[in-house]
Design an enzyme around this catalytic site. Structure first.
Site, PDB file in Angstrom:
ATOM      1  N   ASP A   1       0.857  -1.186   0.000  1.00  0.00           N
ATOM      2  CA  ASP A   1       0.000   0.000   0.000  1.00  0.00           C
ATOM      3  C   ASP A   1       0.890   1.231   0.000  1.00  0.00           C
ATOM      4  O   ASP A   1       1.751   1.385   0.869  1.00  0.00           O
ATOM      5  CB  ASP A   1      -0.882  -0.038   1.265  1.00  0.00           C
ATOM      6  CG  ASP A   1      -2.024   0.954   1.184  1.00  0.00           C
ATOM      7  OD1 ASP A   1      -2.121   1.665   0.173  1.00  0.00           O
ATOM      8  OD2 ASP A   1      -2.817   1.010   2.141  1.00  0.00           O
TER       9      ASP A   1
ATOM     10  N   ASP B   1      -3.275   2.676  -5.825  1.00  0.00           N
ATOM     11  CA  ASP B   1      -2.135   2.716  -4.911  1.00  0.00           C
ATOM     12  C   ASP B   1      -2.031   1.509  -3.985  1.00  0.00           C
ATOM     13  O   ASP B   1      -1.297   1.556  -3.006  1.00  0.00           O
ATOM     14  CB  ASP B   1      -2.169   4.008  -4.099  1.00  0.00           C
ATOM     15  CG  ASP B   1      -3.399   4.085  -3.215  1.00  0.00           C
ATOM     16  OD1 ASP B   1      -4.346   3.303  -3.450  1.00  0.00           O
ATOM     17  OD2 ASP B   1      -3.427   4.908  -2.303  1.00  0.00           O
ATOM     18  N   GLU B   2      -2.763   0.460  -4.222  1.00  0.00           N
ATOM     19  CA  GLU B   2      -2.568  -0.728  -3.387  1.00  0.00           C
ATOM     20  C   GLU B   2      -2.872  -1.993  -4.175  1.00  0.00           C
ATOM     21  O   GLU B   2      -3.649  -1.977  -5.123  1.00  0.00           O
ATOM     22  CB  GLU B   2      -3.419  -0.664  -2.114  1.00  0.00           C
ATOM     23  CG  GLU B   2      -4.882  -0.461  -2.364  1.00  0.00           C
ATOM     24  CD  GLU B   2      -5.710  -0.526  -1.082  1.00  0.00           C
ATOM     25  OE1 GLU B   2      -5.380  -1.326  -0.178  1.00  0.00           O
ATOM     26  OE2 GLU B   2      -6.694   0.212  -0.995  1.00  0.00           O
TER      27      GLU B   2
END
Lengths: 417, 375
Positions: free
Chosen positions: A28, A122-123
C-alpha cells in the site's frame, strides 16, 4: 487508502513465529498522491501537505503524515481540513501523474510475481508463493518490493505479509508509514484480537453500531461470540463472514486482475443543478470522455449505465445493454440521455451525474455487425479522426459544439474513479 | 340499445376491433369499444387510439337501436369465455348487461360524447389478393427496426407504381424488399407511403378471411397521411409515419463475385443447429467453395459447432459471417425450397433470394450485412 486506517499506536508488537506460509502480501503506497507531488516539491518534505480541489466542494484526496497529525484525513471536506490547519500546503491534484506513477509501481509488482491483484491505483495484493526459490522468503520479498519502489519510483510504501488477504491488509495498515509487518501464521489471533471491531472487513458504521450495542469492542470480543448470536444481530451472510474473519479465516485467493471491467467518469456539480440542458451537456461530456478512453485502449463496451445523485444524496444507477458493443460517443450519449429521460426526474436538483461503460472487450477481437450505409460506422470514423486531432493538438481540439461554450467558465470539479 | 348476436361471429369481431386498444390508455375513453347499431340490423364495433382505428361489422337481431361505449378489453375477455349460445346485450341506464345462457355480466359504460371521431376511410386506391399481401407484408416486416428512437425504420415503405406494389423495410443491418402485383383503380398510379410495420403486419394477417383486401391511401401533409385496409366486414386505418426512408435501391448491388444455391430447408436446419453454440453477439461463419458450404460457430474457449452442406457454387471461394437470427429471418421469409446467396465480399452485403415465385409476380430480395470478424 482505507477509510479507517489503523494508526500505529507505538506499542511494540510481539508476534512469535516466522514468515513460513505467509505468501500473501498487501502493498500500500503511503499518502500516495501527496508522495507523488512531493517528488517534485522536495522542499515540502516533512511538512503538512494535502492534495485536493480547493473548490466549494473539494475534498482531501491525500494528506501527508505530518498533515494527519492535525486530524486531517482523506475524504474530508477541504473546508474542514483548512479549519483544522489553515497553514497546510494545498496542492491541486494531477491525475495523469498519479496514473503514471501507479503504472510504474504495478509494473514492479508484476516483475516480482504474475499474481498481482490491484485494489486501486495505490494498493495491491501479491501472491508470492511461487517466487520463493527465486527471490527468497516472503519477508525478503517484501523488503525487496519496498526498496525497489523507493529506488525506482521515489515513493514510500508499506507492506503487510501474512497467510491471508485480510490479515495482510491489516498488517500493512499497522506498518504505516514506510514500514513492513509480518504476521506469522501462529500469531494471527494474537495480532487480530486486540484490534477494534471497525478494523474487520465488512464492518461499516451501521454494523459497528449494532455490534457495539451488543457490548463488542474488539475483534477478540467477536471471536468469543457464538456465530448464531452474530447471525441474529447482523444477518446470515454478514454474521458468518464476521465470525470467520475474527478467527483469521479468509478463503479468498489473490487473483490477477483482468483488464478493466468498466470505464466511467462522473462529475459533481459546483452547485446542485436542475437545468436539463446543463445535465445533458454534462452527460455528453462524460460520454465523450468514456468513449475516448475506450477507443484509446482499443476496447468496446456493451452496457451503458448512468449514475445520478440527487441533492439529498439519494443515488441511483440505471443501465442498458446495447445490441452491439460500441466505442462511439454518439451511441453512448444517446443511451445515457435516454436512460436519464426515462427517470422522469425533470426539475429535481442533482448533485452528481456519472456515465459508465461496462462489458468491455477488445475491439479487435469483438465481432462487429456491419450496418448498411450511414449511421454508427460513420460516427465511428469521425470520432477516430477527432482522437487523432486530440493526440496532436491536445484535449478539446475538436469536440461536440454543445460542449464548446462551457469550458470558458468551468467551475465544476471532476472525479475520475 | 337491445340486441341479440351469434356468439362466435360476435367474439371474433370484438377480438378483432379490441386488439388495437392500448393496455394503458392515455384517455379513459380510448380504452372503450364503441358498439353502434342501426335499425337495419347491422352492428358496428369500433376501436381507436388516435394512431390506428379498427372497425368490424356483423349481423344482429335488433330490438332497439343505439350506441354505447364499453371497456373493450374486458368485453373481449368476457365474450371469449362465454358458452356457444346466443348473446343478448341491453343497456340499463349507464350500464350494459351481457347475458348468454345462464351467465350474466353487467359492465359500466364510458361517456360516448367524449369519444373521438374516427378518421374517414381515405379514397380507395386498389385491391390486392389477401393471402399474397399478408405473406408479403410478413416477409418484409421482419427486417423493420424495433427501436422507437429511429421511427422511420419501424415502418414499411409502400411504393405503388402502376400495377406493382413494392414493400421495403430495413433496420440498417438487413433490408427486405418484395414486389407484388395488384389491381389499382388508376392503372397509372404513382404513390409512396411509410406505414408502421407492426400495425400493417397485424392488419394484413387478420384480413385473410376474404379473397381480397382493399387499400386506401391519403397523402395529406406531415402527420396527416392515412392508410386504410378493408376486407370481409373488417376495416382498419393507420396514421402514416413521417420522415425520409433510406434510399434503399442504391444499396442493392447490381453485380456479384460469387453465388451459392442451397436447399433452403437444409440450410435453415443447419444454421439453427450450429447457432446453438453462438452467443447473442457472436456470429456464425459460412465458408463457401465449389465443394459446398461449411458452417461454424463458437470459439477456442467455448463450445464449437461445425456442419457441411452441399451447395451449387460459382465464383471466388469466401468465408463470411452473419448474425444467425438475421440469416434465419431471411431464410424464413423466402417462401422457396431453394435459397440463393450472392456475394461481393466478406464485408459487403449479401443478397438472399428464392426461386421466382410460382405466380410469376413475386420478387423477394433480402439484403444482409455481414459481421466483421476479428482481424
Amino acid at each position: 487508502m482505507s477509510r479507517r486506517q489503523l494508526e500505529r499506536d507505538g506499542t511494540p508488537l510481539n508476534l512469535p513465529g516466522d514468515d513460513t506460509g505467509c505468501h500473501v502480501l498487501h502493498a500500500d503506497m503511503d499518502a500516495f498522491f501527496a508522495s507523488v507531488e512531493l517528488r517534485e516539491r522536495p522542499e515540502l518534505k516533512g511538512q503538512p501537505v494535502i492534495v485536493g480541489g480547493r473548490g466549494g466542494r473539494g475534498v482531501v484526496l491525500a494528506a501527508t503524515y505530518e498533515a494527519r497529525r492535525f486530524g486531517i484525513h482523506s475524504a474530508m471536506p477541504m473546508s474542514r481540513a483548512l479549519r483544522l490547519n489553515p497553514t497546510v500546503t494545498v496542492i491541486e491534484p494531477h491525475h495523469t501523474k498519479y496514473s503514471e506513477a501507479s503504472r510504474g509501481v504495478m509494473e514492479i509488482f508484476r516483475s516480482i510475481t504474475p499474481i498481482v491483484e490491484p485494489l486501486s491505483l495505490d494498493e495491491a495484493f501479491l501472491d508470492v508463493a511461487g517466487a520463493g526459490r527465486r527471490l527468497g522468503s516472503p519477508r525478503q520479498i517484501a523488503e525487496l518490493i519496498r526498496a525497489r519502489v523507493a529506488d525506482e519510483q521515489g515513493l514510500p510504501c508499506s507492506v503487510g505479509v501474512a497467510t491471508t488477504k485480510f490479515i495482510a491488509k491489516l498488517a500493512s495498515s499497522r506498518a504505516k508509514p514506510d514500514g513492513l509487518l509480518v504476521v506469522p501464521g501462529q500469531s494471527v489471533t494474537a495480532f487480530l484480537h486486540p484490534l477494534p471491531i471497525g478494523a474487520l472487513w465488512g464492518v461499516g458504521e451501521k454494523t459497528e453500531e449494532v455490534l457495539t450495542r451488543l457490548g463488542l469492542r474488539t475483534i477478540g470480543d467477536i471471536a468469543a461470540t457464538s456465530e448464531s448470536t452474530l447471525v441474529a444481530a447482523v444477518g446470515q451472510a454478514a454474521g458468518s463472514h464476521l465470525h470467520a474473519l475474527a478467527w483469521g479465516r479468509d478463503e479468498r485467493h489473490v487473483t490477477a486482475h483482468e483488464p478493466d471491467r468498466s470505464i466511467g467518469a462522473e462529475e459533481t456539480f459546483g452547485h446542485d443543478v436542475a437545468d436539463v440542458a446543463v445535465i445533458r451537456r454534462e452527460l455528453l461530456r462524460l460520454s465523450e470522455r468514456c468513449a475516448a478512453r475506450l477507443r484509446a485502449s482499443g476496447q468496446v463496451g456493451r452496457t451503458v449505465s448512468i449514475k445520478i445523485r440527487f441533492a439529498d444524496f439519494r443515488t441511483i444507477t440505471r443501465s442498458r445493454t446495447l445490441k452491439e458493443p460500441t466505442d462511439v460517443t454518439r451511441v453512448v450519449y444517446d443511451t445515457a440521455r435516454s436512460l436519464h429521460e426515462a427517470l422522469n426526474a425533470d426539475g429535481e436538483l442533482l448533485r452528481l451525474v456519472g456515465v459508465r461503460i461496462e462489458g468491455l472487450s477488445s475491439a479487435e477481437e469483438t465481432p462487429h455487425q456491419l450496418a448498411l450505409a450511414g449511421g454508427e460506422d460513420e460516427w465511428r470514423a469521425a470520432e477516430h479522426a477527432i482522437d487523432l486531432a486530440t493526440a496532436r493538438f491536445g484535449n478539446g481540439a475538436v469536440r461536440p459544439a454543445a460542449l464548446v461554450d462551457k469550458d470558458a467558465g468551468g467551475s465544476a470539479k471532476r472525479n475520475e474513479p | 340499445m337491445k340486441l341479440r348476436v351469434e356468439r362466435d361471429s360476435f367474439s371474433d369481431a370484438v377480438a378483432w376491433a379490441a386488439r388495437i386498444l392500448p393496455q394503458k390508455a392515455a384517455l379513459p375513453v380510448l380504452a372503450g369499444l364503441r358498439l353502434e347499431v342501426g335499425p337495419d340490423g347491422a352492428l358496428e364495433l369500433s376501436g381507436f387510439d388516435y394512431e390506428v382505428s379498427a372497425q368490424a361489422q356483423l349481423e344482429a337481431t335488433v330490438a332497439e337501436a343505439g350506441s354505447i361505449l364499453v371497456p373493450g378489453r374486458l368485453l373481449a375477455e368476457i365474450v371469449r369465455s362465454l358458452p356457444p349460445q346466443p348473446i343478448d346485450l341491453s343497456t340499463d341506464g349507464a350500464r350494459v348487461v351481457v347475458s348468454c345462457g345462464s351467465s350474466r355480466f353487467t359492465l359500466p359504460t364510458l361517456p360516448l360524447d367524449e369519444y373521438p371521431t374516427l378518421p374517414a376511410m381515405p379514397q380507395v386506391a386498389g385491391t390486392v389478393g389477401s393471402d399474397a399481401f399478408a405473406a408479403a407484408v410478413a416477409a418484409v416486416a421482419i427486417a423493420a427496426g424495433r427501436d422507437d428512437a429511429l421511427p422511420v425504420l419501424t415502418g414499411i415503405r409502400v411504393e405503388i407504381d402502376g400495377e406493382q406494389v413494392t414493400l421495403a423495410a430495413t433496420d440498417r443491418y438487413r433490408l427486405a424488399v418484395r414486389t407484388l402485383k395488384w389491381a389499382p383503380v388508376d392503372p397509372g398510379m404513382q404513390a409512396t407511403a411509410l406505414v408502421p410495420a407492426r400495425t400493417l403486419a397485424e392488419a394484413a394477417k387478420s384480413l385473410t378471411s376474404g379473397a381480397e383486401v382493399t387499400l386506401s391511401l391519403s397523402a395529406g401533409g406531415p402527420g396527416e397521411g392515412l392508410i386504410g385496409l378493408s376486407g370481409a366486414q373488417r376495416s382498419t386505418t393507420s396514421r402514416l409515419l413521417d420522415g425520409e426512408f433510406p434510399k434503399y435501391r442504391s444499396l442493392l448491388p447490381d453485380s456479384s463475385s460469387a453465388t451459392a444455391t442451397i436447399d433452403s430447408a437444409a440450410l435453415t436446419d443447419a444454421v439453427r443447429r450450429v447457432a446453438l453454440v453462438a452467443s447473442r453477439t457472436s456470429p456464425i461463419r459460412l465458408s463457401f467453395s465449389p465443394d459446398g458450404v461449411s458452417l461454424e460457430a463458437g470459439g477456442v474457449d467455448e463450445a464449437e459447432a461445425q456442419e457441411s452442406l452441399p451447395a451449387e457454387f460459382e465464383g471466388e471461394a469466401l468465408t463470411i459471417a452473419f448474425n444467425a437470427t438475421y440469416l434465419l429471418d431471411g431464410l424464413g421469409s423466402l417462401d422457396s425450397d431453394e435459397a440463393t446467396l450472392a456475394f461481393t465480399g466478406p464485408t459487403k452485403p449479401a443478397v438472399l433470394t428464392g426461386k421466382t415465385g410460382s405466380d410469376g409476380g413475386t420478387d423477394h430480395r433480402y439484403l444482409l450485412m455481414p459481421v466483421r470478424l476479428s482481424s
